[in-house]
Design a protein around this motif. Structure first.
Motif, PDB file in Angstrom:
ATOM      1  N   THR A  44       0.647  -1.250   0.124  1.00  0.00           N
ATOM      2  CA  THR A  44       0.139  -0.058  -0.130  1.00  0.00           C
ATOM      3  C   THR A  44       0.967   1.164   0.035  1.00  0.00           C
ATOM      4  O   THR A  44       0.264   2.177  -0.008  1.00  0.00           O
ATOM      5  CB  THR A  44      -1.014   0.212   1.232  1.00  0.00           C
ATOM      6  OG1 THR A  44      -0.112  -0.251   2.567  1.00  0.00           O
ATOM      7  CG2 THR A  44      -2.118  -1.053   1.153  1.00  0.00           C
ATOM      8  N   LYS A  45       2.288   1.083   0.248  1.00  0.00           N
ATOM      9  CA  LYS A  45       3.348   2.465   0.073  1.00  0.00           C
ATOM     10  C   LYS A  45       2.826   3.318   1.049  1.00  0.00           C
ATOM     11  O   LYS A  45       2.376   4.507   0.867  1.00  0.00           O
ATOM     12  CB  LYS A  45       3.249   2.810  -1.383  1.00  0.00           C
ATOM     13  CG  LYS A  45       3.821   1.751  -2.183  1.00  0.00           C
ATOM     14  CD  LYS A  45       3.943   2.199  -3.449  1.00  0.00           C
ATOM     15  CE  LYS A  45       4.628   0.944  -4.466  1.00  0.00           C
ATOM     16  NZ  LYS A  45       4.756   1.586  -6.059  1.00  0.00           N
ATOM     17  N   PRO A  46       2.580   2.967   2.450  1.00  0.00           N
ATOM     18  CA  PRO A  46       2.263   4.140   3.457  1.00  0.00           C
ATOM     19  C   PRO A  46       3.230   5.324   3.363  1.00  0.00           C
ATOM     20  O   PRO A  46       4.481   4.976   3.018  1.00  0.00           O
ATOM     21  CB  PRO A  46       2.080   3.606   4.755  1.00  0.00           C
ATOM     22  CG  PRO A  46       3.129   2.423   4.682  1.00  0.00           C
ATOM     23  CD  PRO A  46       2.950   1.863   2.997  1.00  0.00           C
ATOM     24  N   ASP A  47       3.108   6.338   4.028  1.00  0.00           N
ATOM     25  CA  ASP A  47       3.967   7.383   4.068  1.00  0.00           C
ATOM     26  C   ASP A  47       4.872   7.269   5.510  1.00  0.00           C
ATOM     27  O   ASP A  47       4.253   7.186   6.597  1.00  0.00           O
ATOM     28  CB  ASP A  47       3.415   8.707   4.285  1.00  0.00           C
ATOM     29  CG  ASP A  47       4.196   9.825   4.742  1.00  0.00           C
ATOM     30  OD1 ASP A  47       5.527   9.514   4.992  1.00  0.00           O
ATOM     31  OD2 ASP A  47       4.035  11.292   4.337  1.00  0.00           O
ATOM     32  N   TRP A  48       6.169   6.599   5.443  1.00  0.00           N
ATOM     33  CA  TRP A  48       6.828   6.018   6.441  1.00  0.00           C
ATOM     34  C   TRP A  48       6.914   7.057   7.547  1.00  0.00           C
ATOM     35  O   TRP A  48       7.066   6.755   8.812  1.00  0.00           O
ATOM     36  CB  TRP A  48       7.929   5.424   6.073  1.00  0.00           C
ATOM     37  CG  TRP A  48       7.642   4.219   5.149  1.00  0.00           C
ATOM     38  CD1 TRP A  48       7.674   4.057   3.813  1.00  0.00           C
ATOM     39  CD2 TRP A  48       6.849   2.690   5.839  1.00  0.00           C
ATOM     40  NE1 TRP A  48       7.085   2.621   3.545  1.00  0.00           N
ATOM     41  CE2 TRP A  48       6.681   1.941   4.616  1.00  0.00           C
ATOM     42  CE3 TRP A  48       6.884   2.398   7.081  1.00  0.00           C
ATOM     43  CZ2 TRP A  48       6.385   0.469   4.750  1.00  0.00           C
ATOM     44  CZ3 TRP A  48       6.256   1.009   7.214  1.00  0.00           C
ATOM     45  CH2 TRP A  48       6.112   0.196   6.186  1.00  0.00           C
ATOM     46  N   SER A  49       7.142   8.408   7.126  1.00  0.00           N
ATOM     47  CA  SER A  49       7.294   9.426   8.119  1.00  0.00           C
ATOM     48  C   SER A  49       5.937   9.457   9.177  1.00  0.00           C
ATOM     49  O   SER A  49       6.299   9.638  10.358  1.00  0.00           O
ATOM     50  CB  SER A  49       7.692  10.763   7.565  1.00  0.00           C
ATOM     51  OG  SER A  49       6.510  11.157   6.743  1.00  0.00           O
ATOM     52  N   ARG A  50       4.899   9.362   8.756  1.00  0.00           N
ATOM     53  CA  ARG A  50       3.809   9.336   9.467  1.00  0.00           C
ATOM     54  C   ARG A  50       3.681   8.042  10.256  1.00  0.00           C
ATOM     55  O   ARG A  50       3.065   7.988  11.096  1.00  0.00           O
ATOM     56  CB  ARG A  50       2.531   9.594   8.366  1.00  0.00           C
ATOM     57  CG  ARG A  50       2.500  10.805   7.738  1.00  0.00           C
ATOM     58  CD  ARG A  50       1.294  11.049   6.730  1.00  0.00           C
ATOM     59  NE  ARG A  50      -0.008  10.764   7.715  1.00  0.00           N
ATOM     60  CZ  ARG A  50      -0.915  10.412   6.981  1.00  0.00           C
ATOM     61  NH1 ARG A  50      -1.022  10.047   5.661  1.00  0.00           N
ATOM     62  NH2 ARG A  50      -2.294  10.132   7.761  1.00  0.00           N
TER      63      ARG A  50
END
Length: 409
Positions: free
Chosen positions: A174-180
């Motif tokens: 799903t390629k989440p925003d890893w910083s979040r």
């Protein structure tokens, strides 16, 4: 230390991971992600730490005393009224509670199965029997009836591995925003997400798992020499289970569907990533989660019932098979006939709300006694951290009781 030695000493930790990752956990983690994004990942981190600490204490008690928690409660000296009250509370919370949860486990497994096979419903004397629930319940009891811990462990480890791959792979794709994602491990809460926060911790720190691990650990290992293996076993298993829970939350946060009532609904919002295969990923994960919990819930209840009553706890004994059969049978009745055991689940939640802080506080106290644990008792720092964890379980218990009784509504 070679690989063969490591696998030889793998213990019942994966069974505990399989036990707390059930349909309820999948649903709660999913809805936490859908409603609050990544902001409650820290709660899962806290729950993993809490579970490791309490399960390590229960495992250590089992190895040093040679008894599980239900046997320790039965054999405790002092006020007989308090002893019988403790025994009765445990029987209600674990026996009745696990029967209610078994219904949810079987129904959750069937929900995942429906993705692959539309199992028919049979009408009989004005009642509808869900054939999928019946088949899955028979499979769960069949594995328990075989009565071989090694077979059970292999089956559960296999299901946990497949479940882990399904949910973790889905989370990465799903390629989440890893910083979040990483920001979600910074503690924060609001009045809006507090009930979900409590539910996330409550689905991981489970009272019956404390009883289950003490019993399985004392049968798997012998004495203080194996404590290091027990610790490795529980840490690795709970951490992996926690990662799966976090992956489920991340999948939920990545969802773009608007109407969410269950974990399976998330697949609709993931179709942009997986296409028509999205529902198969979620369906398989839900089915694996449900089936593992459908096996561990009656196993734990059987061990507790037999321990409290002073009966034979050997898995092939008549008393164990009868106890496990009752739990599976009640779960089948509620799920196969479409009965919603709201009052039963409410009573189970109330009993578990009382039981969790009582049992966790009791095992912390027992593990601190030199007369019982000798050199393997909790040290001061260990006890201090454990008491902080106990305060969390007390909060969970109070929240559960308040929710059940409807106080403040």
């Amino acid at each position: 230390m070679n690989l063969k030695s490591i696998f030889k000493n793998v213990g019942p930790g994966p069974i505990i991971a399989a036990a707390f990752i059930g349909p309820g956990t999948v649903t709660v983690c999913t809805l936490a992600g859908v409603n609050f994004g990544f902001s409650l990942l820290w709660a899962l981190g806290l729950s993993v730490i809490s579970t490791i600490l309490l399960q390590e204490i229960s495992g250590r008690l089992g190895l040093i005393t040679g008894k599980d928690l239900s046997q320790l409660i039965r054999s405790q000296t002092g006020n007989p009224i308090l002893r019988y009250f403790s025994m009765g509370l445990v029987l209600i919370a674990i026996g009745l509670g696990n029967a209610a949860y078994e219904s949810g486990n079987i129904s959750g497994t069937n929900l995942g199965l429906q993705v692959f096979w539309e199992v028919p419903t049979i009408s009989f004397s004005g009642m509808e029997i869900h054939l999928g629930n019946l088949i899955l319940g028979i499979i769960a009891f069949g594995l328990l009836w075989i009565g071989n811990y090694k077979t059970l462990e292999r089956a559960l480890v296999g299901l946990v591995i497949f479940m882990s791959i399904a949910f973790t792979a889905t989370a990465f794709v799903t390629k989440p925003d890893w910083s979040r994602v990483f920001a979600g491990f910074i503690p924060s809460w609001t009045d809006a997400n507090l009930p979900t926060l409590v539910a996330l911790i409550g689905t991981t720190v489970v009272p019956y798992n404390l009883f289950l691990y003490a019993s399985l650990a004392k049968n798997r290992w012998s004495g203080s020499a194996d404590i290091p293996w027990m610790r490795r076993d529980i840490v690795v298993s709970i951490v992996l289970g926690g990662i799966v829970s976090m992956a489920i939350l991340i999948v939920g946060a990545s969802n773009v569907s608007t109407e969410i009532s269950s974990a399976l609904d998330v697949s609709k919002g993931l179709e942009g990533v997986f296409g028509s295969y999205a529902k198969y990923f979620m369906g398989f994960g839900l089915m694996a989660a449900g089936l593992t919990s459908s096996i561990t819930a009656p196993l734990a209840a059987g061990l507790v019932i037999c321990g409290i009553m002073g009966w034979d706890q050997e898995i092939r004994s008549k008393t164990m098979r009868a106890s496990m059969g009752v739990i599976v049978g009640m779960g089948l009745i509620f799920s196969s006939l479409g009965i919603k055991p709201i009052q039963l689940i409410t009573l189970a939640q109330l009993a578990n709300g009382v039981l969790l802080p009582l049992v966790s506080g009791w095992i912390i106290w027992i593990a601190s006694q030199k007369s019982i644990m000798g050199d393997y008792r909790n040290k001061s720092l260990h006890t201090f951290i454990a008491v902080l964890i106990w305060l969390v379980t007390l909060l969970l218990g109070m929240k559960s009781i308040v929710a059940v009784l409807g106080i403040g509504n």
